[in-house]
Design a protein around this motif. Structure first.
Motif, mmCIF file in Angstrom:
data_model
loop_
_atom_site.group_PDB
_atom_site.id
_atom_site.type_symbol
_atom_site.label_atom_id
_atom_site.label_comp_id
_atom_site.label_asym_id
_atom_site.label_seq_id
_atom_site.Cartn_x
_atom_site.Cartn_y
_atom_site.Cartn_z
ATOM 1 N N PRO A 174 0.963 -1.373 -0.104
ATOM 2 C CA PRO A 174 0.118 -0.068 0.217
ATOM 3 C C PRO A 174 0.937 1.243 -0.124
ATOM 4 C CG PRO A 174 0.110 -0.759 2.132
ATOM 5 C CD PRO A 174 1.038 -1.678 1.322
ATOM 6 N N ARG A 177 -4.215 0.120 -3.592
ATOM 7 C CA ARG A 177 -4.468 0.240 -2.360
ATOM 8 C C ARG A 177 -3.527 1.435 -1.785
ATOM 9 N NH1 ARG A 177 -1.267 -4.750 -0.014
ATOM 10 N NH2 ARG A 177 -2.108 -3.804 2.205
ATOM 11 N N GLY A 197 -4.094 5.352 -0.191
ATOM 12 C CA GLY A 197 -4.918 6.273 0.706
ATOM 13 C C GLY A 197 -4.417 7.848 0.434
ATOM 14 N N LEU A 248 -6.361 -0.807 3.891
ATOM 15 C CA LEU A 248 -6.218 -0.709 2.695
ATOM 16 C C LEU A 248 -5.760 -2.289 2.193
ATOM 17 C CD1 LEU A 248 -4.403 2.688 2.231
ATOM 18 C CD2 LEU A 248 -6.520 1.882 1.011
#
Length: 320
Positions: free
Chosen positions: A85, A177, A179, A320
């Motif tokens: 991620p 993944r 954010g 995630l």
């Protein structure tokens, strides 16, 4: 609890007061097409700060208007196995990318972390686009007397999307993944990033700035971070002959409109005693989001440190 804004039962239904330009969608589609045509010319250099479990680097890329934009990048020192991620950090107004130490908890959890320096603020990014008019008391009004494409925050918002594209293209990052994270100005940028790069899967936004400018004006809170609005009217439109047109133009860079474009899941921390970014302006952005969302409401807090919020955001991003 003293009342700063509307009652909570009204806030949870409130929609923005700021007009949405008729060509809003086309405006941002053209901005993203501009990114498609850019040669980002990404370069890296090692940072002086290093720890055994992270590789810390400075990254520069070319954004709109030819500006060289800087970000801090920290990756796990061991990148074996499947792609992992990533988290995009956005800072508060006048600040800079988070310190390496602030980024390291996420690196320890296996994230690649990128912290953007906003153009012409406290970091190393250039503000290369010249505009007509003044910039006294803030970047909100930079470009307000020029073409909408020259609005300062239009180009910063596009920087967030370009940063996301660069990070998502890295071999060790799973583009599904990723954010976005930030508070105040950073909270607005996290929302803008999620809107303009719809592959962003999770957004954490804390008391976002740059939302519902007309409501800020109506509440007589055009001061502090929003002082540029008051100064602009006093100097350049004292009779408010252009008020409607000015707020419509600001609508291009209003996250209460951009938030409708978010495709990922959102967690927002909302402060009900906030006289910098009023609660109604925070709810204006939150209520515009149509994807899965949740909020942390801090009834007794203003624009300040929020106990437990960092931990909530961390747990949220671990999903995630």
């Amino acid at each position: 609890m003293p009342a700063l804004d509307k009652p909570l039962e009204q806030l949870v239904k409130y929609t923005t007061s700021t007009p949405r330009p008729k060509d809003f969608d086309t405006f941002w589609q053209q901005g993203l097409q501009e990114l498609d045509a850019l040669d980002a010319n990404v370069s890296f250099s090692q940072a002086d700060f290093q720890v055994p479990y992270a590789n810390c680097r400075s990254m520069h890329f070319t954004g709109t208007g030819g500006a060289r934009v800087h970000a801090r990048i920290a990756t796990p020192s061991t990148l074996s196995g499947p792609a992992g991620p990533a988290l995009l950090f956005f800072h508060g107004y006048s600040g800079a990318a988070p310190s390496w130490v602030e980024m390291l908890p996420y690196v320890a959890a296996g994230f690649t972390v990128a912290g953007l320096d906003c153009r012409g603020q406290g970091g190393l990014s250039e503000d290369a686009i010249s505009t007509k008019g003044n910039t006294l008391h803030g970047h909100i009004i930079k470009g307000l007397d020029d073409a909408p494409e020259k609005l300062y925050y239009r180009n910063v918002f596009l920087d967030t999307a370009l940063l996301a594209r660069i990070i998502m293209a890295m071999d060790h990052v799973d583009a599904d993944r990723v954010g976005a994270y930030g508070g105040s100005q950073g909270g607005a940028l996290a929302l803008a990033c999620g809107a303009l790069e719809t592959r962003v899967k999770r957004v954490y936004s804390q008391y976002p700035f740059l939302s519902d400018y007309k409501r800020v004006w109506d509440m007589d809170l055009d001061k502090d971070a929003y002082a540029g609005l008051r100064d602009y009217f006093r100097r350049f439109d004292p009779l408010h002959k252009r008020e409607d047109a000015i707020f419509e133009k600001l609508g291009y860079i209003d996250v209460s409109h951009l938030s409708t474009m978010i495709q990922g899941e959102v967690l927002m921390a909302i402060t009900l005693m906030d006289n910098i970014c009023p609660p109604s302006t925070q709810f204006a952005a939150y209520n515009a989001i149509s994807t899965p969302k949740s909020h942390l409401i801090y009834p007794d807090f203003g624009h300040e440190n929020l106990p437990g919020a960092n931990e909530e955001a961390f747990q949220f991003m671990l999903g995630l």
